[in-house]
Scaffold this motif. Structure first.
Motif, PDB file in Angstrom:
ATOM      1  N   LEU A 120       0.839  -1.197   0.000  1.00 41.56           N
ATOM      2  CA  LEU A 120       0.000   0.000   0.000  1.00 41.56           C
ATOM      3  C   LEU A 120       0.878   1.251   0.000  1.00 41.56           C
ATOM      4  O   LEU A 120       1.866   1.347   0.734  1.00 41.56           O
ATOM      5  CB  LEU A 120      -0.900   0.008   1.236  1.00 41.56           C
ATOM      6  CG  LEU A 120      -1.766   1.256   1.427  1.00 41.56           C
ATOM      7  CD1 LEU A 120      -2.857   1.296   0.373  1.00 41.56           C
ATOM      8  CD2 LEU A 120      -2.366   1.286   2.833  1.00 41.56           C
ATOM      9  N   HIS A 121       0.521   2.223  -0.870  1.00 37.79           N
ATOM     10  CA  HIS A 121       1.229   3.508  -0.890  1.00 37.79           C
ATOM     11  C   HIS A 121       0.757   4.329   0.298  1.00 37.79           C
ATOM     12  O   HIS A 121      -0.418   4.708   0.385  1.00 37.79           O
ATOM     13  CB  HIS A 121       0.942   4.252  -2.192  1.00 37.79           C
ATOM     14  CG  HIS A 121       1.528   5.636  -2.217  1.00 37.79           C
ATOM     15  ND1 HIS A 121       0.757   6.759  -2.438  1.00 37.79           N
ATOM     16  CD2 HIS A 121       2.789   6.073  -2.044  1.00 37.79           C
ATOM     17  CE1 HIS A 121       1.525   7.831  -2.389  1.00 37.79           C
ATOM     18  NE2 HIS A 121       2.769   7.439  -2.163  1.00 37.79           N
ATOM     19  N   GLN A 149      15.280  -3.291  17.601  1.00 36.05           N
ATOM     20  CA  GLN A 149      13.995  -3.981  17.609  1.00 36.05           C
ATOM     21  C   GLN A 149      13.114  -3.615  16.413  1.00 36.05           C
ATOM     22  O   GLN A 149      12.048  -4.190  16.244  1.00 36.05           O
ATOM     23  CB  GLN A 149      13.244  -3.668  18.915  1.00 36.05           C
ATOM     24  CG  GLN A 149      13.979  -4.134  20.162  1.00 36.05           C
ATOM     25  CD  GLN A 149      13.206  -3.842  21.432  1.00 36.05           C
ATOM     26  OE1 GLN A 149      12.230  -3.099  21.419  1.00 36.05           O
ATOM     27  NE2 GLN A 149      13.628  -4.415  22.531  1.00 36.05           N
ATOM     28  N   LEU A 150      13.557  -2.658  15.621  1.00 36.55           N
ATOM     29  CA  LEU A 150      12.759  -2.215  14.476  1.00 36.55           C
ATOM     30  C   LEU A 150      13.333  -2.820  13.207  1.00 36.55           C
ATOM     31  O   LEU A 150      14.384  -2.411  12.724  1.00 36.55           O
ATOM     32  CB  LEU A 150      12.755  -0.686  14.394  1.00 36.55           C
ATOM     33  CG  LEU A 150      11.907  -0.079  13.272  1.00 36.55           C
ATOM     34  CD1 LEU A 150      10.449  -0.438  13.443  1.00 36.55           C
ATOM     35  CD2 LEU A 150      12.092   1.433  13.230  1.00 36.55           C
ATOM     36  N   ALA A 151      12.643  -3.823  12.694  1.00 37.32           N
ATOM     37  CA  ALA A 151      13.060  -4.458  11.437  1.00 37.32           C
ATOM     38  C   ALA A 151      12.498  -3.631  10.289  1.00 37.32           C
ATOM     39  O   ALA A 151      11.477  -3.977   9.676  1.00 37.32           O
ATOM     40  CB  ALA A 151      12.573  -5.898  11.379  1.00 37.32           C
ATOM     41  N   VAL A 156       8.720  -1.218   5.532  1.00 28.34           N
ATOM     42  CA  VAL A 156       8.475  -0.248   4.473  1.00 28.34           C
ATOM     43  C   VAL A 156       9.584  -0.320   3.425  1.00 28.34           C
ATOM     44  O   VAL A 156      10.667  -0.864   3.670  1.00 28.34           O
ATOM     45  CB  VAL A 156       8.408   1.194   5.036  1.00 28.34           C
ATOM     46  CG1 VAL A 156       7.208   1.375   5.927  1.00 28.34           C
ATOM     47  CG2 VAL A 156       9.694   1.539   5.775  1.00 28.34           C
ATOM     48  N   SER A 157       9.284   0.246   2.268  1.00 30.47           N
ATOM     49  CA  SER A 157      10.279   0.419   1.213  1.00 30.47           C
ATOM     50  C   SER A 157      10.038   1.782   0.580  1.00 30.47           C
ATOM     51  O   SER A 157       8.995   2.408   0.798  1.00 30.47           O
ATOM     52  CB  SER A 157      10.165  -0.694   0.165  1.00 30.47           C
ATOM     53  OG  SER A 157       8.920  -0.600  -0.512  1.00 30.47           O
ATOM     54  N   ILE A 158      11.023   2.257  -0.215  1.00 26.95           N
ATOM     55  CA  ILE A 158      10.901   3.556  -0.862  1.00 26.95           C
ATOM     56  C   ILE A 158      11.327   3.430  -2.307  1.00 26.95           C
ATOM     57  O   ILE A 158      12.275   2.706  -2.639  1.00 26.95           O
ATOM     58  CB  ILE A 158      11.753   4.615  -0.124  1.00 26.95           C
ATOM     59  CG1 ILE A 158      11.443   6.010  -0.653  1.00 26.95           C
ATOM     60  CG2 ILE A 158      13.226   4.294  -0.195  1.00 26.95           C
ATOM     61  CD1 ILE A 158      12.047   7.120   0.195  1.00 26.95           C
ATOM     62  N   LEU A 168       5.209  -2.845   3.443  1.00 29.27           N
ATOM     63  CA  LEU A 168       5.507  -4.146   2.839  1.00 29.27           C
ATOM     64  C   LEU A 168       4.591  -5.247   3.358  1.00 29.27           C
ATOM     65  O   LEU A 168       4.454  -6.288   2.723  1.00 29.27           O
ATOM     66  CB  LEU A 168       6.968  -4.532   3.114  1.00 29.27           C
ATOM     67  CG  LEU A 168       8.026  -3.630   2.463  1.00 29.27           C
ATOM     68  CD1 LEU A 168       9.408  -4.098   2.849  1.00 29.27           C
ATOM     69  CD2 LEU A 168       7.857  -3.630   0.949  1.00 29.27           C
ATOM     70  N   ARG A 169       3.980  -5.029   4.503  1.00 28.82           N
ATOM     71  CA  ARG A 169       3.090  -6.044   5.068  1.00 28.82           C
ATOM     72  C   ARG A 169       1.996  -5.353   5.858  1.00 28.82           C
ATOM     73  O   ARG A 169       2.026  -4.126   6.061  1.00 28.82           O
ATOM     74  CB  ARG A 169       3.856  -7.000   5.973  1.00 28.82           C
ATOM     75  CG  ARG A 169       4.556  -6.346   7.169  1.00 28.82           C
ATOM     76  CD  ARG A 169       5.272  -7.386   7.999  1.00 28.82           C
ATOM     77  NE  ARG A 169       6.049  -6.805   9.083  1.00 28.82           N
ATOM     78  CZ  ARG A 169       5.577  -6.510  10.283  1.00 28.82           C
ATOM     79  NH1 ARG A 169       4.287  -6.703  10.544  1.00 28.82           N
ATOM     80  NH2 ARG A 169       6.361  -6.014  11.223  1.00 28.82           N
ATOM     81  N   SER A 170       1.040  -6.151   6.289  1.00 24.98           N
ATOM     82  CA  SER A 170      -0.059  -5.612   7.084  1.00 24.98           C
ATOM     83  C   SER A 170       0.455  -5.218   8.461  1.00 24.98           C
ATOM     84  O   SER A 170       1.149  -5.984   9.128  1.00 24.98           O
ATOM     85  CB  SER A 170      -1.170  -6.663   7.207  1.00 24.98           C
ATOM     86  OG  SER A 170      -2.239  -6.167   7.983  1.00 24.98           O
TER      87      SER A 170
END
Length: 434
Positions: A120-121, A149-151, A156-158, A168-170
């Motif tokens: 989702l954008h 702890q933050l994968a 997200v991706s850009i 990238l995921r729900s």
């Protein structure tokens, strides 16, 4: 007037832009010349050899401020009348990669509703570069985070060219309500220049959690029973349903409602706190056991709910023994019944023994009433009947024992003073010998 185009890089002071020569076919004063340019430009004319001049920059040029200069060179002789000619030079300032990309905002806050679809954008970042050509072409990237702890790579991706972000995921609001990271923007100059901006992603709660009942527990075990005295006044607090909701805001606002009751109108549930109270006075006609079904509902859209079953037992007072409901586990009920039977059997045997002793004593007292005197004791010669005393080693008295009965006589009445066994002499001797 002719025009010449020249190019010079920015940030290059004392750079020769053009080299030219002038001449006049006259002689004497008529052939002497003066060369000049306008005053409001960062250029200067410097003589070289005779009748040759250099057009040079006086300071560092900034292409981002002025990308092009139109310079007019005027040549005037000293004759009478004075004659002049003009020549134009267009100087184009070429770009040097001296500007890093700049984001349109120093920080970005993006709001994303949880349970989003993957890919989702969720937002964009944007940076511009004041340079030109390759020096102004910007590429975007996610910078490494210092939070172990933050994968980030799994969240997200850009898009490197457009700056379009993050899912990238729900995403789950109950697991991760917000997170932040930095995005970098770099140009394609040599060497490349870059900058970065902070991006904060805030998740918006979705009503995806139904209320969870903490009390009473609904785990399939024996139900918890609330006791209610029959003398309770109207409005008496019987119990309280305690529930929580994993969502937030209005999605976590809970309300309570009585759906079903064994006797409608006897109980009520307060909508905002789950308190179960009596709605009226109790009467003898009210059943002893009541089953209530309470609905717990959140304020989401659409609302989610859960139900809880309450068991209420009416008692005359809290000192009244509590009797388990028929729904109790069969093993527990069987164990309780066996205990009751054992207690009854033991009490029966004890009562029978005491009754037999008291009956025998009463009979002997009646026989010896006339012979009893004050302060004297008589030893009866007879023994207890064998069918009462000889129980073959079961712990009761043997028929080889005798009892001494003491009677006190006063004012024509007899009173039983004490009762103790008398052991025959032969039995004592046998005991000593053994």
């Amino acid at each position: 007037m002719s025009t010449l185009t020249s190019s010079t890089p920015e940030n290059s002071p004392e750079t020769t832009v053009a080299l030219f020569s002038i001449q006049d076919r006259d002689s004497g004063e008529n052939g002497r010349m003066v060369c000049s340019i306008q005053d409001d430009i960062p250029f200067a004319l410097k003589p070289s050899v005779e009748n040759y001049y250099r057009l040079v920059t006086e300071g560092a040029l900034d292409r981002e401020t002025t990308a092009e200069y139109n310079i007019t060179i005027t040549v005037t002789d000293l004759g009478t009348p004075r004659l002049k000619t003009e020549h134009s030079i267009t100087v184009q300032v070429s770009d040097v990669n001296d500007n890093a990309p700049a984001f349109t905002q120093t920080s970005y806050t993006l709001f994303v509703r949880e349970n989003n679809s993957p890919a989702l954008h969720i937002g964009s970042v944007s940076a511009t570069d004041r340079d030109s050509g390759a020096n102004a072409q910007v590429t975007y990237s996610l910078l490494p985070t210092h939070d172990p702890q933050l994968a980030l790579a799994s969240l997200v991706s850009i898009n490197a060219d457009s700056g379009h972000l993050f899912a990238l995921r729900s995403l789950d609001y109950e697991a991760l309500r917000a997170f932040e990271f930095r995005v970098g923007a770099a140009d394609r100059g040599s060497p490349a220049l870059s900058s970065d901006a902070l991006v904060r992603v805030v998740l918006l709660d979705d009503n995806d959690n139904a209320p969870f009942v903490l009390y009473p527990l609904q785990n399939g075990s024996a139900p918890c029973t609330e006791l209610l005295p029959r003398q309770a006044e109207a409005g008496y607090l019987v119990t309280k349903v305690v529930a929580v909701d994993g969502d937030s805001g209005q999605n976590a606002w809970l309300s309570y409602q009585l759906l079903k009751a064994t006797e409608p109108g006897l109980f009520g549930v307060w909508a905002h706190n789950g308190e179960v109270r009596t709605a009226r006075l109790l009467s003898e006609r009210d059943a002893a056991r009541h089953r209530l079904l309470v609905l717990v509902k959140d304020n989401g859209e659409p609302p989610l709910s859960a139900t809880v079953t309450l068991h209420v037992l009416l008692v005359d007072g809290f000192s009244q023994p509590y009797l388990p409901l028929p729904e109790a586990a069969p093993e527990q009920a069987q164990a309780d019944s066996l205990t009751v039977y054992l207690v009854i059997a033991l009490a029966s045997v004890t009562s029978l023994f005491l009754s037999s002793v008291l009956l025998l004593v009463a009979v002997r007292l009646c026989r010896r009433r006339g012979a009893a005197s004050e302060g004297r004791c008589s030893v009866p010669g007879g023994r207890f009947p064998g069918h009462l005393m000889d129980v073959s080693g079961t712990g009761t008295l043997s028929q080889s024992y005798q009892y001494e009965v003491c009677l006190m006589g006063e004012s024509g009445t007899n009173e039983f003073k004490f009762l103790k066994p008398i052991i025959p002499n032969g039995l004592i001797q046998n005991t000593k010998q053994n």
